[in-house]
Design a protein around this motif. Structure first.
Motif, PDB file in Angstrom:
ATOM      1  N   GLY A 151       0.831  -1.213   0.000  1.00 44.73           N
ATOM      2  CA  GLY A 151       0.000   0.000   0.000  1.00 44.73           C
ATOM      3  C   GLY A 151       0.856   1.249   0.000  1.00 44.73           C
ATOM      4  O   GLY A 151       2.030   1.229  -0.371  1.00 44.73           O
ATOM      5  N   GLY A 152       0.265   2.352   0.442  1.00 46.43           N
ATOM      6  CA  GLY A 152       0.954   3.640   0.438  1.00 46.43           C
ATOM      7  C   GLY A 152       2.228   3.637   1.273  1.00 46.43           C
ATOM      8  O   GLY A 152       3.271   4.144   0.838  1.00 46.43           O
ATOM      9  N   ALA A 153       2.171   3.053   2.468  1.00 40.73           N
ATOM     10  CA  ALA A 153       3.336   3.062   3.354  1.00 40.73           C
ATOM     11  C   ALA A 153       4.470   2.227   2.772  1.00 40.73           C
ATOM     12  O   ALA A 153       5.645   2.557   2.917  1.00 40.73           O
ATOM     13  CB  ALA A 153       2.944   2.535   4.730  1.00 40.73           C
ATOM     14  N   SER A 154       4.092   1.154   2.107  1.00 44.21           N
ATOM     15  CA  SER A 154       5.091   0.258   1.524  1.00 44.21           C
ATOM     16  C   SER A 154       5.957   0.976   0.489  1.00 44.21           C
ATOM     17  O   SER A 154       7.157   0.710   0.377  1.00 44.21           O
ATOM     18  CB  SER A 154       4.366  -0.929   0.882  1.00 44.21           C
ATOM     19  N   LEU A 171       5.898  -8.948  -0.601  1.00 40.79           N
ATOM     20  CA  LEU A 171       4.780  -9.897  -0.527  1.00 40.79           C
ATOM     21  C   LEU A 171       3.506  -9.175  -0.119  1.00 40.79           C
ATOM     22  O   LEU A 171       3.521  -8.339   0.784  1.00 40.79           O
ATOM     23  CB  LEU A 171       5.078 -10.999   0.497  1.00 40.79           C
ATOM     24  N   ASN A 172       2.426  -9.513  -0.793  1.00 40.16           N
ATOM     25  CA  ASN A 172       1.157  -8.857  -0.493  1.00 40.16           C
ATOM     26  C   ASN A 172       0.021  -9.867  -0.564  1.00 40.16           C
ATOM     27  O   ASN A 172       0.088 -10.832  -1.318  1.00 40.16           O
ATOM     28  CB  ASN A 172       0.910  -7.723  -1.494  1.00 40.16           C
ATOM     29  N   ARG A 173      -1.018  -9.607   0.256  1.00 35.90           N
ATOM     30  CA  ARG A 173      -2.208 -10.471   0.224  1.00 35.90           C
ATOM     31  C   ARG A 173      -2.702 -10.603  -1.213  1.00 35.90           C
ATOM     32  O   ARG A 173      -2.936 -11.702  -1.699  1.00 35.90           O
ATOM     33  CB  ARG A 173      -3.290  -9.860   1.124  1.00 35.90           C
ATOM     34  N   THR A 174      -2.821  -9.458  -1.898  1.00 33.88           N
ATOM     35  CA  THR A 174      -3.200  -9.469  -3.311  1.00 33.88           C
ATOM     36  C   THR A 174      -1.913  -9.450  -4.135  1.00 33.88           C
ATOM     37  O   THR A 174      -1.252  -8.410  -4.248  1.00 33.88           O
ATOM     38  CB  THR A 174      -4.061  -8.226  -3.642  1.00 33.88           C
ATOM     39  N   ARG A 175      -1.554 -10.598  -4.697  1.00 33.56           N
ATOM     40  CA  ARG A 175      -0.278 -10.727  -5.396  1.00 33.56           C
ATOM     41  C   ARG A 175      -0.130  -9.715  -6.537  1.00 33.56           C
ATOM     42  O   ARG A 175       0.950  -9.139  -6.733  1.00 33.56           O
ATOM     43  CB  ARG A 175      -0.158 -12.153  -5.961  1.00 33.56           C
ATOM     44  N   ALA A 194       3.044 -13.519  -3.289  1.00 38.59           N
ATOM     45  CA  ALA A 194       1.857 -13.484  -2.436  1.00 38.59           C
ATOM     46  C   ALA A 194       2.254 -13.694  -0.985  1.00 38.59           C
ATOM     47  O   ALA A 194       3.225 -14.408  -0.689  1.00 38.59           O
ATOM     48  CB  ALA A 194       0.882 -14.577  -2.867  1.00 38.59           C
ATOM     49  N   LEU A 195       1.499 -13.062  -0.092  1.00 39.83           N
ATOM     50  CA  LEU A 195       1.749 -13.215   1.348  1.00 39.83           C
ATOM     51  C   LEU A 195       1.684 -14.692   1.762  1.00 39.83           C
ATOM     52  O   LEU A 195       2.370 -15.108   2.689  1.00 39.83           O
ATOM     53  CB  LEU A 195       0.701 -12.388   2.111  1.00 39.83           C
ATOM     54  N   ASP A 196       0.891 -15.452   1.040  1.00 33.72           N
ATOM     55  CA  ASP A 196       0.775 -16.886   1.332  1.00 33.72           C
ATOM     56  C   ASP A 196       2.110 -17.610   1.193  1.00 33.72           C
ATOM     57  O   ASP A 196       2.295 -18.697   1.751  1.00 33.72           O
ATOM     58  CB  ASP A 196      -0.231 -17.546   0.372  1.00 33.72           C
ATOM     59  N   ASN A 210       6.991  -5.001   8.353  1.00 28.79           N
ATOM     60  CA  ASN A 210       5.540  -5.065   8.175  1.00 28.79           C
ATOM     61  C   ASN A 210       5.010  -3.668   7.891  1.00 28.79           C
ATOM     62  O   ASN A 210       5.133  -2.770   8.720  1.00 28.79           O
ATOM     63  CB  ASN A 210       4.868  -5.625   9.425  1.00 28.79           C
ATOM     64  N   THR A 211       4.442  -3.477   6.715  1.00 33.76           N
ATOM     65  CA  THR A 211       3.857  -2.169   6.365  1.00 33.76           C
ATOM     66  C   THR A 211       2.338  -2.228   6.336  1.00 33.76           C
ATOM     67  O   THR A 211       1.689  -1.244   5.987  1.00 33.76           O
ATOM     68  CB  THR A 211       4.347  -1.671   4.986  1.00 33.76           C
ATOM     69  N   THR A 212       1.772  -3.381   6.656  1.00 38.41           N
ATOM     70  CA  THR A 212       0.309  -3.503   6.647  1.00 38.41           C
ATOM     71  C   THR A 212      -0.244  -3.108   8.012  1.00 38.41           C
ATOM     72  O   THR A 212       0.504  -2.971   8.985  1.00 38.41           O
ATOM     73  CB  THR A 212      -0.149  -4.942   6.353  1.00 38.41           C
TER      74      THR A 212
HETATM   75  P1  ATR Z   1      -1.213   2.196   3.933  1.00 42.28           P
HETATM   76  O1  ATR Z   1      -1.267   3.495   3.226  1.00 42.28           O
HETATM   77  O2  ATR Z   1      -1.220   2.295   5.422  1.00 42.28           O
HETATM   78  O3  ATR Z   1      -0.101   1.325   3.456  1.00 42.28           O
HETATM   79  P2  ATR Z   1      -3.170   0.921   2.250  1.00 42.28           P
HETATM   80  O4  ATR Z   1      -2.625   1.702   1.117  1.00 42.28           O
HETATM   81  O5  ATR Z   1      -4.622   0.816   2.422  1.00 42.28           O
HETATM   82  O6  ATR Z   1      -2.597   1.471   3.634  1.00 42.28           O
HETATM   83  O7  ATR Z   1      -2.516  -0.550   2.172  1.00 42.28           O
HETATM   84  C1  ATR Z   1      -2.906  -1.550   3.004  1.00 42.28           C
HETATM   85  C2  ATR Z   1      -1.961  -2.740   2.813  1.00 42.28           C
HETATM   86  O8  ATR Z   1      -2.203  -3.653   3.887  1.00 42.28           O
HETATM   87  C3  ATR Z   1      -2.177  -3.502   1.527  1.00 42.28           C
HETATM   88  O9  ATR Z   1      -0.950  -4.068   1.132  1.00 42.28           O
HETATM   89  C4  ATR Z   1      -3.173  -4.571   1.955  1.00 42.28           C
HETATM   90  O10 ATR Z   1      -3.180  -5.730   1.148  1.00 42.28           O
HETATM   91  P3  ATR Z   1      -4.122  -5.806  -0.178  1.00 42.28           P
HETATM   92  O11 ATR Z   1      -3.401  -5.051  -1.271  1.00 42.28           O
HETATM   93  O12 ATR Z   1      -4.245  -7.246  -0.466  1.00 42.28           O
HETATM   94  O13 ATR Z   1      -5.428  -5.163   0.198  1.00 42.28           O
HETATM   95  C5  ATR Z   1      -2.628  -4.904   3.333  1.00 42.28           C
HETATM   96  N1  ATR Z   1      -3.623  -5.495   4.220  1.00 42.28           N
HETATM   97  C6  ATR Z   1      -4.682  -4.878   4.775  1.00 42.28           C
HETATM   98  N2  ATR Z   1      -5.382  -5.736   5.539  1.00 42.28           N
HETATM   99  C7  ATR Z   1      -4.754  -6.936   5.459  1.00 42.28           C
HETATM  100  C8  ATR Z   1      -4.994  -8.231   6.017  1.00 42.28           C
HETATM  101  N3  ATR Z   1      -6.031  -8.464   6.825  1.00 42.28           N
HETATM  102  N4  ATR Z   1      -4.122  -9.209   5.713  1.00 42.28           N
HETATM  103  C9  ATR Z   1      -3.069  -8.990   4.902  1.00 42.28           C
HETATM  104  N5  ATR Z   1      -2.792  -7.792   4.338  1.00 42.28           N
HETATM  105  C10 ATR Z   1      -3.627  -6.780   4.610  1.00 42.28           C
END
Ligand code: ATR
Length: 295
Positions: A151-154, A171-175, A194-196, A210-212
């Motif tokens: 996401g944005g922080a990443s 790695l991200n939940r949504t690959r 993928a996070l998996d 961890n940026t999530t």
């Molecule tokens: P931010 O600006 O704080 O980074 P964001 O842009 O909304 O917030 O990004 C959220 C991130 O956290 C995304 O990488 C999101 O994964 P998805 O792209 O798959 O949505 C991840 N995230 C949020 N909730 C999650 C969860 N329950 N498990 C795993 N990843 C999660």
């Protein structure tokens, strides 16, 4: 890829225009803004250095942003911080935006200088400054970093890591989101997945970030076996509420070195203060304790 050493960016912020102003005023704008710790951080430094300046939190609704930004003219305000929801909208209101802020996709620091308004992003410097202080030498070996979330922080974290030539495993939940970001910010030096797949990718890393938002409100990573990490892996989280996220608690219990996210907040404030007020402040234990008391 662009490879700017952090010192280049600190210099690039430079001192704000001083002119004939006596009290230099700076701000943080957001909507809402009441929760911001920035006034405490900058207020502590203003007092510590005896600066004739001020730093105030101002609630600015999205439709009032252009009008407010016009006041950052070196007379009314010398600059300030920008937070949610204005970090993207403010781009168009700057006379110039630093290339790395553009790359990150967010401006969090405004500086009025040379008759113009400059936009910067200091989050990536905050990330680096925090680890440099808490884990000196952490980036010397340029070992791979596992970045969780896209996401944005990443984006700021990835730009920070690549500025030190550190390979990134993203790695991200949504690959697909991770893959798109790896192409945009790389593709050299960034591999996406993928996070998996975390347990397969974990042994290669010497840093986990961890940026999530996982870790806030007691949530945790399901299925991440920290036993897969090498014993010399540094684990850090950008979440700081709570300070001890479940990831950090578990990592520490396994004997891994951890760094919490509060330092990133404190260190991202340093370049802005230096630019507006002409003094480079320190992130001290006392400042940390003062901010920690508000969490
Ligand atoms: P931010 O600006 O704080 O980074 P964001 O842009 O909304 O917030 O990004 C959220 C991130 O956290 C995304 O990488 C999101 O994964 P998805 O792209 O798959 O949505 C991840 N995230 C949020 N909730 C999650 C969860 N329950 N498990 C795993 N990843 C999660």
């Amino acid at each position: 890829m662009e490879n700017h050493p952090p010192s280049h960016q600190i210099q690039a912020l430079g001192p704000a225009a001083s002119g004939t102003i006596h009290v230099k005023r700076a701000f943080v704008i957001g909507h809402p803004i009441a929760h911001s710790r920035s006034p405490l951080i900058h207020g502590t430094w203003l007092a510590e250095h005896g600066v004739d300046g001020s730093y105030e939190a101002v609630d600015v609704a999205p439709d009032a942003l252009p009008e407010f930004v016009r006041r950052v003219d070196g007379k009314d305000f010398v600059g300030g911080n920008v937070t949610i929801p204005h970090k993207q909208a403010v781009f168009a209101l700057c006379d110039a935006v630093d290339p790395l802020a553009r790359r990150i996709g967010a401006v969090n620091t405004l500086v009025h200088r040379d008759g113009g308004l400059f936009g910067f992003n200091t989050d990536y410097l905050g990330f680096l400054g925090n680890l440099d202080q808490q884990a000196p030498g952490w980036s010397d070996a340029r070992s791979p970093a596992l970045v969780l979330g896209a996401g944005g922080a990443s984006r700021a974290i990835i730009v920070a890591l690549r500025s030190r030539d550190i390979p990134v495993i993203l790695l991200n939940r949504t690959r697909e989101t991770a893959e798109a970001l790896a192409v945009e910010l790389g593709p050299d030096g960034i591999s996406a997945g993928a996070l998996d797949d975390i347990n397969e990718r974990a042994p290669a890393a010497r840093l986990v970030v961890n940026t999530t938002a996982l870790g806030m409100h007691g949530t945790r990573f399901e299925g991440f076996d920290l036993g897969r990490l090498a014993p010399d892996t540094l684990v850090t989280d950008i979440v700081y509420t709570p300070l001890d996220t479940p990831l950090l608690v578990e990592a520490r219990a396994r004997g891994l070195h951890t760094v919490d996210g509060l330092g990133m907040l404190l260190h991202q404030a340093v370049p802005g203060f230096a630019a507006w007020f002409g003094v480079t402040p320190q992130v001290t234990a006392e400042l940390r304790t003062a901010v920690e008391a508000t969490l």
